[in-house]
Design an enzyme around this catalytic site. Structure first.
Site, PDB file in Angstrom:
ATOM      1  N   GLY A   1       0.826  -1.193   0.000  1.00 42.77           N
ATOM      2  CA  GLY A   1       0.000   0.000   0.000  1.00 42.77           C
ATOM      3  C   GLY A   1       0.861   1.244   0.000  1.00 42.77           C
TER       4      GLY A   1
ATOM      5  CG  HIS B   1      -0.680   1.649   7.135  1.00 45.44           C
ATOM      6  ND1 HIS B   1       0.211   1.282   8.114  1.00 45.44           N
ATOM      7  CD2 HIS B   1       0.018   2.435   6.274  1.00 45.44           C
ATOM      8  CE1 HIS B   1       1.392   1.829   7.849  1.00 45.44           C
ATOM      9  NE2 HIS B   1       1.303   2.526   6.740  1.00 45.44           N
ATOM     10  CD  GLU B   2      -0.987   2.645   2.569  1.00 48.46           C
ATOM     11  OE1 GLU B   2      -0.579   3.813   2.460  1.00 48.46           O
ATOM     12  OE2 GLU B   2      -0.231   1.696   2.887  1.00 48.46           O
TER      13      GLU B   2
ATOM     14  CG  HIS C   1       0.289   7.129   5.097  1.00 47.09           C
ATOM     15  ND1 HIS C   1       1.427   7.680   5.640  1.00 47.09           N
ATOM     16  CD2 HIS C   1       0.513   5.794   5.044  1.00 47.09           C
ATOM     17  CE1 HIS C   1       2.296   6.709   5.896  1.00 47.09           C
ATOM     18  NE2 HIS C   1       1.772   5.559   5.549  1.00 47.09           N
TER      19      HIS C   1
ATOM     20  CD  GLN D   1       3.364   6.187   2.436  1.00 47.02           C
ATOM     21  OE1 GLN D   1       2.405   5.644   1.927  1.00 47.02           O
ATOM     22  NE2 GLN D   1       4.315   5.538   3.083  1.00 47.02           N
TER      23      GLN D   1
ATOM     24  CB  CYS E   1       5.030   2.339   7.267  1.00 52.50           C
ATOM     25  SG  CYS E   1       4.615   3.865   6.435  1.00 52.50           S
ATOM     26  CG  LEU E   2       6.274   1.187   1.117  1.00 55.26           C
ATOM     27  CD1 LEU E   2       5.756   1.506  -0.270  1.00 55.26           C
ATOM     28  CD2 LEU E   2       7.372   0.138   1.037  1.00 55.26           C
TER      29      LEU E   2
HETATM   30 ZN   LIG Z   1       2.529   3.646   5.609  1.00 61.48          ZN
END
Ligand SMILES: [Zn+2]
Length: 123
Positions: free
Chosen positions: A12, A97-98, A101, A17, A55-56
Site C-alpha cells: 500500500g 493504514h493508508e 496517511h 508519501q 510502512c514504506l
Molecule cells: Zn505507511
C-alpha cells in the site's frame, strides 16, 4: 504510484508519501495494484485485531498495531465510479493504514509513548 509501490515491494502507498496531495492511495488488492480515490471508511467493526505492520516511510520498522477487524469502505475508482466494499483482515488493515496517511496520521502515532520507549530500549 502503482510503480513505486511495486518497486518498493509494498502492499500500500498513500498520496502524501509521494508528494501527492490528492486523496488517493494505491493498494495491492486482489493480486494486483489498484488505485483508490477519495477512500472513506463508512464503518469500522467494534472487533479489533492486533497485527504487525510495516510502512514504506519507515523501512525496516514493524510495529504491532490494533485496528478494526472489518471495515466498510467507499471510494471512487479510476473510471470515476463510486463504489463500496466490505473488507476484513489484512486488506481492511492496509486500507486503514493508508487512509491514516491521508489524514496525516502515521502508524508510529498509533502506539503509546511508553511502548515506543520500551521498544527503543529493547533494540
Ligand atoms: Zn505507511
Amino acid at each position: 504510484m502503482k510503480k513505486i509501490m511495486m518497486k518498493e515491494d509494498g502492499i500500500g502507498l498513500a498520496g502524501p508519501q509521494v508528494g501527492e496531495s490528492k486523496r488517493l492511495i494505491a493498494v495491492f488488492f486482489d493480486g494486483q495494484p489498484e488505485v483508490f480515490l477519495n477512500p472513506r471508511i463508512l464503518r469500522k467493526s467494534r472487533k479489533t485485531e492486533i497485527m504487525e505492520e510495516g510502512c514504506l516511510s519507515f523501512p525496516g520498522l514493524f510495529l504491532k498495531i490494533k485496528r478494526a477487524k472489518e471495515i466498510d469502505l467507499e471510494f471512487v475508482d479510476l473510471n470515476n465510479i463510486k463504489k463500496r466494499m466490505n473488507l476484513e483482515g489484512l486488506s481492511a488493515r492496509v486500507f486503514q493504514h493508508e487512509i491514516d496517511h491521508l489524514d496525516g496520521m502515521l502508524f508510529i502515532n498509533r502506539i503509546s509513548l511508553p511502548k515506543k520507549l520500551w521498544r527503543l530500549l529493547k533494540n
